[in-house]
Design a protein around this motif. Sequence first.
Motif, PDB file in Angstrom:
ATOM      1  N   UNK A 107       0.821  -1.167   0.148  1.00 43.70           N
ATOM      2  CA  UNK A 107      -0.030  -0.028   0.031  1.00 43.70           C
ATOM      3  C   UNK A 107       0.820   1.240  -0.045  1.00 43.70           C
ATOM      4  N   UNK A 108       2.141   1.181   0.276  1.00 39.21           N
ATOM      5  CA  UNK A 108       3.133   2.308   0.321  1.00 39.21           C
ATOM      6  C   UNK A 108       3.743   2.581  -0.938  1.00 39.21           C
ATOM      7  N   UNK A 109       3.570   1.658  -1.809  1.00 39.54           N
ATOM      8  CA  UNK A 109       4.175   2.019  -3.343  1.00 39.54           C
ATOM      9  C   UNK A 109       4.058   3.408  -3.776  1.00 39.54           C
ATOM     10  N   UNK A 110       5.077   3.763  -4.399  1.00 41.99           N
ATOM     11  CA  UNK A 110       4.887   5.369  -4.619  1.00 41.99           C
ATOM     12  C   UNK A 110       5.302   6.374  -3.751  1.00 41.99           C
ATOM     13  N   UNK A 111       5.612   5.826  -2.410  1.00 40.03           N
ATOM     14  CA  UNK A 111       5.767   6.909  -1.348  1.00 40.03           C
ATOM     15  C   UNK A 111       7.374   7.222  -1.877  1.00 40.03           C
ATOM     16  N   UNK A 112       7.661   8.692  -1.664  1.00 43.39           N
ATOM     17  CA  UNK A 112       9.126   9.182  -2.054  1.00 43.39           C
ATOM     18  C   UNK A 112       9.914   8.536  -1.162  1.00 43.39           C
ATOM     19  N   UNK A 113      11.412   8.470  -1.714  1.00 43.74           N
ATOM     20  CA  UNK A 113      12.488   8.133  -0.719  1.00 43.74           C
ATOM     21  C   UNK A 113      12.988   9.497  -0.068  1.00 43.74           C
ATOM     22  N   UNK A 114      13.402   9.440   1.108  1.00 44.74           N
ATOM     23  CA  UNK A 114      13.759  10.366   1.978  1.00 44.74           C
ATOM     24  C   UNK A 114      14.725   9.664   2.900  1.00 44.74           C
ATOM     25  N   UNK A 115      15.966  10.465   3.096  1.00 48.09           N
ATOM     26  CA  UNK A 115      17.075   9.645   3.902  1.00 48.09           C
ATOM     27  C   UNK A 115      16.797  10.136   5.244  1.00 48.09           C
ATOM     28  N   UNK A 116      16.668   9.034   5.895  1.00 43.75           N
ATOM     29  CA  UNK A 116      16.397   9.409   7.505  1.00 43.75           C
ATOM     30  C   UNK A 116      14.592   9.215   7.712  1.00 43.75           C
ATOM     31  N   UNK A 125      15.310   3.086   3.407  1.00 44.30           N
ATOM     32  CA  UNK A 125      14.976   1.662   3.255  1.00 44.30           C
ATOM     33  C   UNK A 125      14.651   0.972   4.681  1.00 44.30           C
ATOM     34  N   UNK A 126      15.427   1.253   5.813  1.00 44.56           N
ATOM     35  CA  UNK A 126      15.283   0.599   7.119  1.00 44.56           C
ATOM     36  C   UNK A 126      13.896   1.272   7.690  1.00 44.56           C
ATOM     37  N   UNK A 127      13.905   2.709   7.376  1.00 40.03           N
ATOM     38  CA  UNK A 127      12.580   3.220   7.856  1.00 40.03           C
ATOM     39  C   UNK A 127      11.471   2.693   7.243  1.00 40.03           C
ATOM     40  N   UNK A 144      18.193   0.851  11.786  1.00 43.22           N
ATOM     41  CA  UNK A 144      19.117   0.489  10.678  1.00 43.22           C
ATOM     42  C   UNK A 144      19.370  -0.531  10.142  1.00 43.22           C
ATOM     43  N   UNK A 145      19.648  -0.953   8.832  1.00 35.69           N
ATOM     44  CA  UNK A 145      19.589  -2.164   8.279  1.00 35.69           C
ATOM     45  C   UNK A 145      20.673  -3.119   8.645  1.00 35.69           C
ATOM     46  N   UNK A 146      21.919  -2.620   9.026  1.00 35.94           N
ATOM     47  CA  UNK A 146      23.116  -3.600   9.535  1.00 35.94           C
ATOM     48  C   UNK A 146      22.628  -4.072  10.969  1.00 35.94           C
ATOM     49  N   UNK A 147      21.786  -3.371  11.934  1.00 40.02           N
ATOM     50  CA  UNK A 147      21.180  -4.113  13.059  1.00 40.02           C
ATOM     51  C   UNK A 147      20.068  -4.836  12.692  1.00 40.02           C
ATOM     52  N   UNK A 175      26.256  -4.842   5.114  1.00 43.27           N
ATOM     53  CA  UNK A 175      24.890  -4.535   4.782  1.00 43.27           C
ATOM     54  C   UNK A 175      24.511  -2.954   4.804  1.00 43.27           C
ATOM     55  N   UNK A 176      24.046  -2.450   3.573  1.00 49.39           N
ATOM     56  CA  UNK A 176      23.554  -1.353   3.788  1.00 49.39           C
ATOM     57  C   UNK A 176      22.244  -1.016   3.223  1.00 49.39           C
TER      58      UNK A 176
END
Length: 220
Positions: A107-116, A125-127, A144-147, A175-176
Amino acid sequence: MTNNDPASGQPADRSAAAHRTLPRSLLLAVLLSVPALPALADDAGTLSAAAALTPVAVSDPIPMADRSMLFGADLEQLIASQPTTAKPEPAPKVSDRVQTVLRRALALLGTPYRWGGTSENGFDCSGLVGYVFKTALGIELPRVSREMANSGEQIERAALNAGDLVFFSRRGKRVDHVGIYVGNGQFVHAPRTGKDVMVSSLDTGYWSHKFLKARRVAGI
């Protein structure tokens, strides 16, 4: 003074104007086709996956609740399309909790990427992954992804099930990046600045060479 065409007796410049009309028509046709060009620039795996998952353009301003209902039918079709083997076996039943996670993510497809970003205003990505599990099931994941890659049960790539977390390394072996596996060799993620939340292929293209590991979240 207007010169007449010796054969027709009509002004000669009418014939010239007619010849100028054709290039304008062709130009109009080309301009009308331009809005379709950006889709062709997308990764082939991403483009086909997104088309298979939703009949609605990701930029279509549909309320989030209605988008969730639309993706529900597509999710059932996606789960039913799991690849068969030479010795057919019943497809594993997807639990209600996993379906809840997948519906929320799609349902979140199309939501813009935003760092943090950790909200529907924008995700990294992890958010995105953390938001989906928290709002769908109330499960808190590391930020965060590595955790995230150190929690839950480690899963072999060949044993992936819908709802598992897939981790990638774009540089080296650290992992990033993280996404949520949705089945049929595809995963949903927030890729990078300038891109929106989308579905990409785990089996072909860029991400297939960046895959590092997978984890199954406890409780689903």
